[in-house]
Write a protein that holds these residues in place. Structure first.
Motif, PDB file in Angstrom:
ATOM      1  N   UNK A 152       0.927  -1.324  -0.070  1.00 41.06           N
ATOM      2  CA  UNK A 152      -0.067  -0.007  -0.089  1.00 41.06           C
ATOM      3  C   UNK A 152       0.872   1.208  -0.080  1.00 41.06           C
ATOM      4  N   UNK A 153       0.389   2.325  -0.354  1.00 45.13           N
ATOM      5  CA  UNK A 153       0.756   3.881  -0.066  1.00 45.13           C
ATOM      6  C   UNK A 153      -0.160   4.317   0.500  1.00 45.13           C
ATOM      7  N   UNK A 154       0.135   5.310   1.453  1.00 41.16           N
ATOM      8  CA  UNK A 154      -0.730   5.961   2.172  1.00 41.16           C
ATOM      9  C   UNK A 154      -0.124   7.587   2.000  1.00 41.16           C
ATOM     10  N   UNK A 155      -0.979   8.534   1.817  1.00 39.42           N
ATOM     11  CA  UNK A 155      -0.622   9.813   1.687  1.00 39.42           C
ATOM     12  C   UNK A 155      -1.931  10.738   2.666  1.00 39.42           C
ATOM     13  N   UNK A 156      -1.329  11.301   3.637  1.00 41.12           N
ATOM     14  CA  UNK A 156      -2.131  11.939   4.764  1.00 41.12           C
ATOM     15  C   UNK A 156      -2.590  13.433   4.083  1.00 41.12           C
ATOM     16  N   UNK A 157      -3.550  13.909   4.731  1.00 42.21           N
ATOM     17  CA  UNK A 157      -4.101  15.205   4.230  1.00 42.21           C
ATOM     18  C   UNK A 157      -2.735  16.365   4.301  1.00 42.21           C
ATOM     19  N   UNK A 158      -2.047  16.373   5.387  1.00 41.54           N
ATOM     20  CA  UNK A 158      -1.000  17.133   5.658  1.00 41.54           C
ATOM     21  C   UNK A 158      -0.012  16.934   4.289  1.00 41.54           C
ATOM     22  N   UNK A 169       4.575  11.440  -9.037  1.00 47.74           N
ATOM     23  CA  UNK A 169       5.737  10.678  -8.857  1.00 47.74           C
ATOM     24  C   UNK A 169       5.572   9.211  -8.504  1.00 47.74           C
ATOM     25  N   UNK A 170       6.682   8.517  -8.490  1.00 52.19           N
ATOM     26  CA  UNK A 170       6.744   7.012  -7.910  1.00 52.19           C
ATOM     27  C   UNK A 170       6.997   7.052  -6.592  1.00 52.19           C
ATOM     28  N   UNK A 171       6.165   6.017  -5.838  1.00 52.02           N
ATOM     29  CA  UNK A 171       6.363   5.812  -4.530  1.00 52.02           C
ATOM     30  C   UNK A 171       6.327   4.332  -4.038  1.00 52.02           C
ATOM     31  N   UNK A 172       7.296   4.099  -3.040  1.00 54.13           N
ATOM     32  CA  UNK A 172       7.581   2.687  -2.761  1.00 54.13           C
ATOM     33  C   UNK A 172       6.282   1.976  -2.027  1.00 54.13           C
ATOM     34  N   UNK A 173       5.771   0.924  -2.515  1.00 56.39           N
ATOM     35  CA  UNK A 173       4.777  -0.057  -1.695  1.00 56.39           C
ATOM     36  C   UNK A 173       5.297  -0.341  -0.364  1.00 56.39           C
ATOM     37  N   UNK A 174       4.775  -0.292   0.743  1.00 49.54           N
ATOM     38  CA  UNK A 174       4.909  -0.789   2.046  1.00 49.54           C
ATOM     39  C   UNK A 174       4.042  -1.760   2.450  1.00 49.54           C
ATOM     40  N   UNK A 175       4.734  -2.662   3.281  1.00 47.72           N
ATOM     41  CA  UNK A 175       3.717  -3.789   3.836  1.00 47.72           C
ATOM     42  C   UNK A 175       2.714  -3.230   4.566  1.00 47.72           C
ATOM     43  N   UNK A 176       1.686  -4.217   4.417  1.00 44.61           N
ATOM     44  CA  UNK A 176       0.336  -3.802   5.132  1.00 44.61           C
ATOM     45  C   UNK A 176       0.274  -4.444   6.579  1.00 44.61           C
TER      46      UNK A 176
END
Length: 823
Positions: A152-158, A169-176
């Motif tokens: 998963x990839x998480x993006x907070x409101x901040x 852009x590209x972002x790494x997937x992280x373990x759930x």
């Protein structure tokens, strides 16, 4: 879905549907001039009077305006790369699920047998400004077992707020991590109780809502642990509920000057395995001592101390995500801006101000599409889209030397025309081409014309398989493509009468303008298709040769189609538009499964029956089939909420409920099942948009069902008890056929102009100096000012002041003391 259809003049209440009693009311139009009161519910009257005379712009009343905060997420899921293999074949079948605050809102298509999938899917979601996070889960689809979670990839409101132009852009997937998969809120009452020798800390655990379902039955068995000063106390366990009620109180000795925090943890109880973590709240006791007593809903936080995020081995995801927060004022504050722009368009190229060319000149290429779309929607709402496009046509033709280069540049005209066809013609295209395209996907035939890419497969019955030759594959592919091409061309050429009148009239005007500018140019609109029939195209892609006869025939048909399309007179245009308005096309329609209960008492059984539903601006109706006579099911004015149903209620996560009042005012609920999460959210979105102005919308609801003698969600005993979860009336998906939101479009134009205000001032100074040097007068007939750019700058100043005033007077949407307590 393009915007929440809540005009400030008619839906002020709808914008504050969260049930916040402190939300300010919209100012009355009584404080506005009589002309604005008279025309507050219709497009601005611009046809009367002398178009050469300009009146001084109206200044909005000097009072603090009420505002409506709106948030939207523009999401583009581009592609993934280097994903891990989840199948025994050494590949995966990846798709994405998008969740906002753990609520699934989008599911992409599955890309089969690849570790580097490309999706290229775009969405726009409208949300309440209080959302916290958007998460992208990459899944591997399995036919015989539960789908695997890749990462998963998480993006907070901040994080999104820190990228005003969007996260790209590209972002790494992280373990759930299960310790981070928390959701929901807990209701606490916290008190400092004075005593003879020492004060005591009292923590009342009242209830929780929207907890994460951890068990296979789609629920949890939650309990709460309260830790302070080395002591731990626990609540009772509430079985099978994500909306538990405890109403239990615990006390702890409060040492003077103690700095330890109060820790409240929610857990899911399991009999044979370890308990599952549901979230925690950490309370600052020192801040509580100052306040003495606080009560409210606290958001459960993950336990990041046990995080196991492994980067670099789960692949990456390319995203484009942009958060836009807008503060929308009441309509009266935007009318000077709208009126000024409309006057410029009505004057056309003869106008002295030429605001539209100045706006194009000061707009950068990267945001020209966005500005074009907003302008088009604004003028479409005022009934002047054709006039705007005609003005842009003339400007485009004035700087074009050859007919075959028309609309090839990144101009405001080309971008506006593209947006116009999407907004005004998308429903038409779906109706004409949708059935054929659906059939193409349903047939799932293998097609390939390029010999270098042909995959030879076995054909025949079991035991009689033989490899298909390359020539057979190519011939079958050509036959399939010819059949589809003929069907598409035939559908298009038969659709002249069903094409929207405003689209036909706009094409007619463009046809006339091009013919005036380039008398020898003919049928430039079919140039791209015609190019397929040139020797150059055949030499470049020789394998397209089998389609050439069909293409040549299609070019002839399309030329005849365009000739008929632009052959429309003013009277016919008005008649067609009037007939279209009377038809009231459905907002959404399609098959759904309605829940039916058989029998009464504990032996009652339930099932879902398939019916064809149609949602219009007046009612939700149904029929046995799409061609059957429809029966009015629920009038829209009686609908109070449209929400999801928790999975455990019917064993499906794709069920929604429509809560409405019957003829005698009693609350009734109907349960409808959709086939997938996307269809569920599309229906919910469509329903929420058409009921946004209803006077009796609910602020809470029950996500479960009432079975036997209690609600399945919160276990309350009374069917009429207050709902245990908040409604989500402001969560909608944008569609091209959404109702236009005039105030939001005006706000977007204002925000863009504010961003280029310095360039506008510089342009105004240059024009003023040129006017002075030429010795021409800056006033028109009657001495009225003609400098529209100066008027625009004054209007921007007034709107800026109105926004500053509204922000200064707006109450906080979340209690600040609770935010300070939760650490």
């Amino acid at each position: 879905m393009q915007c929440l259809p809540a005009l400030a003049r008619g839906a002020g209440r709808g914008e504050w549907s969260s049930g916040d009693p402190s939300a300010p009311a919209l100012p009355s139009l009584a404080s506005a001039p009589a002309c604005l009161q008279r025309h507050s519910h219709c497009p601005l009257p611009l046809s009367g009077g002398d178009p050469g005379v300009r009146t001084a712009p109206y200044r909005p009343p000097r009072r603090r305006p009420a505002m409506a905060k709106r948030s939207s997420l523009s999401i583009r899921i581009v592609e993934g790369k280097n994903l891990p293999a989840k199948d025994i074949t050494g590949s995966s079948d990846p798709y994405c699920i998008v969740k906002v605050d753990n609520e699934p809102i989008i599911r992409t298509a599955t890309v089969w047998k690849t570790l580097c999938p490309f999706w290229g899917e775009e969405y726009q979601v409208h949300l309440p400004p209080t959302f916290h996070m958007v998460a992208f889960y990459v899944m591997d689809e399995d036919a015989l077992s539960r789908d695997d979670v890749i990462g998963k990839v998480c993006l907070t409101r901040d994080e999104l707020t820190s990228h005003p132009k969007g996260f790209i852009g590209w972002t790494h997937l992280v373990e759930v991590d299960p310790n981070e998969e928390v959701q929901g809120e807990i209701h606490l009452r916290l008190e400092v109780v004075p005593g003879l020798h020492a004060s005591r800390l009292r923590c009342s655990v009242l209830e929780a809502r929207d907890l994460a379902p951890k068990d296979r039955n789609g629920a949890s068995d939650p309990f709460v642990r309260v830790h302070y000063n080395g002591r731990t106390q626990e609540t009772s366990v509430v079985k099978k509920s994500c909306y538990p009620r405890w109403n239990e109180t615990f006390e702890f000795e409060l040492e003077k000057g103690a700095t330890e925090a109060l820790l409240v943890e929610a857990w899911d109880w399991d009999l044979v395995s370890r308990n599952d973590f549901l979230g925690k709240v950490v309370v600052n006791v020192q801040t509580l001592c100052s306040a003495q007593q606080e009560e409210g809903w606290f958001r459960l936080q993950p336990d990041q101390s046990k995080s196991r995020q492994g980067k670099g081995n789960l692949g990456s995801l390319q995203l484009e995500v942009r958060l836009r927060d807008e503060t929308v004022l009441p309509s009266v504050y935007y009318q000077p801006l709208v009126q000024l722009l409309c006057q410029e368009v009505k004057l056309g190229t003869q106008g002295p101000g030429q605001l539209i060319p100045v706006i194009e000149e000061t707009t950068s290429a990267e945001c020209r599409q966005e500005v074009a779309t907003t302008l088009l929607k604004l003028f479409l709402g005022q009934g002047l889209a054709k006039d705007l496009l005609d003005l842009l046509f003339q400007l485009e033709l004035g700087r074009t030397s050859e007919a075959n280069t028309l609309f090839r540049s990144n101009s405001l005209a080309s971008k506006s025309m593209e947006s116009f066809l999407k907004v005004a013609g998308m429903r038409y295209l779906h109706g004409i081409l949708g059935p054929i395209i659906d059939r193409v996907f349903e047939e799932k035939k293998y097609v390939e014309l390029d010999p270098s890419k042909v995959e030879v497969k076995d054909v025949g019955c079991s035991g009689l398989h033989r490899p298909q030759t390359e020539a057979e594959v190519l011939e079958q592919s050509a036959q399939t493509l010819r059949a589809h091409l003929v069907a598409l061309l035939s559908a298009i050429c038969r659709s002249v009468r069903t094409c929207p009148a405003v689209v036909r009239a706009t094409f007619r005007q463009l046809f006339r303008r091009v013919r005036e500018r380039f008398p020898s140019a003919q049928h430039q609109a079919v140039q791209n298709i015609g190019n397929m029939d040139t020797p150059v195209s055949r030499a470049k892609e020789s394998w397209m040769e089998p389609l050439q006869p069909t293409v040549r025939q299609g070019v002839v048909q399309l030329k005849d189609f365009i000739t008929k399309l632009v052959d429309i007179e003013e009277k016919e245009e008005l008649d067609l538009q009037r007939a279209l308005n009377l038809q009231a096309p459905p907002v959404k329609e399609g098959p759904l499964f309605i829940h039916r209960t058989k029998g009464k008492g504990p032996l009652a059984s339930s099932s879902f029956k398939k019916l064809y539903f149609s949602l219009t601006t007046e009612a939700l109706s149904f029929a046995k089939t799409s061609s059957s006579k429809k029966s009015v099911f629920i009038k829209l004015a009686s609908i109070r909420a449209a929400e999801k149903v928790e999975e455990k209620s019917f064993g499906s996560s794709h069920v929604m409920q429509v809560i409405y009042s019957d003829d005698v005012g009693r609350a009734q609920t109907v349960y409808l099942q959709c086939k997938c999460v996307n269809e569920l959210n599309q229906w919910l979105s469509a329903l929420r948009k058409v009921i946004t102005n209803n006077a009796s919308l609910l602020g809470s609801y029950h996500p479960g069902v009432f079975r036997g003698d209690k609600w399945s969600c919160c276990h309350q005993k009374e069917k009429t008890d207050l709902g245990c979860d908040k409604t989500h009336s402001r969560v909608t998906l944008q569609e091209w056929n959404d109702p236009l939101d005039h105030d939001l479009e005006a706000q977007l134009i204002y925000r863009h102009l504010l961003g280029v205000e310095a360039a506008l001032r510089e342009k105004h100074q240059l024009l003023s100096r040129a006017t002075e040097e030429a010795g021409t007068s800056s006033t028109g007939r009657g001495g009225a000012p003609e400098d529209s750019l100066a008027q625009l700058l004054r209007v921007l100043r007034d709107l800026r002041e109105a926004h500053s005033s509204s922000l200064a007077s707006s109450p906080s949407r979340e209690p600040r003391h609770l935010l300070e307590l939760q650490t």
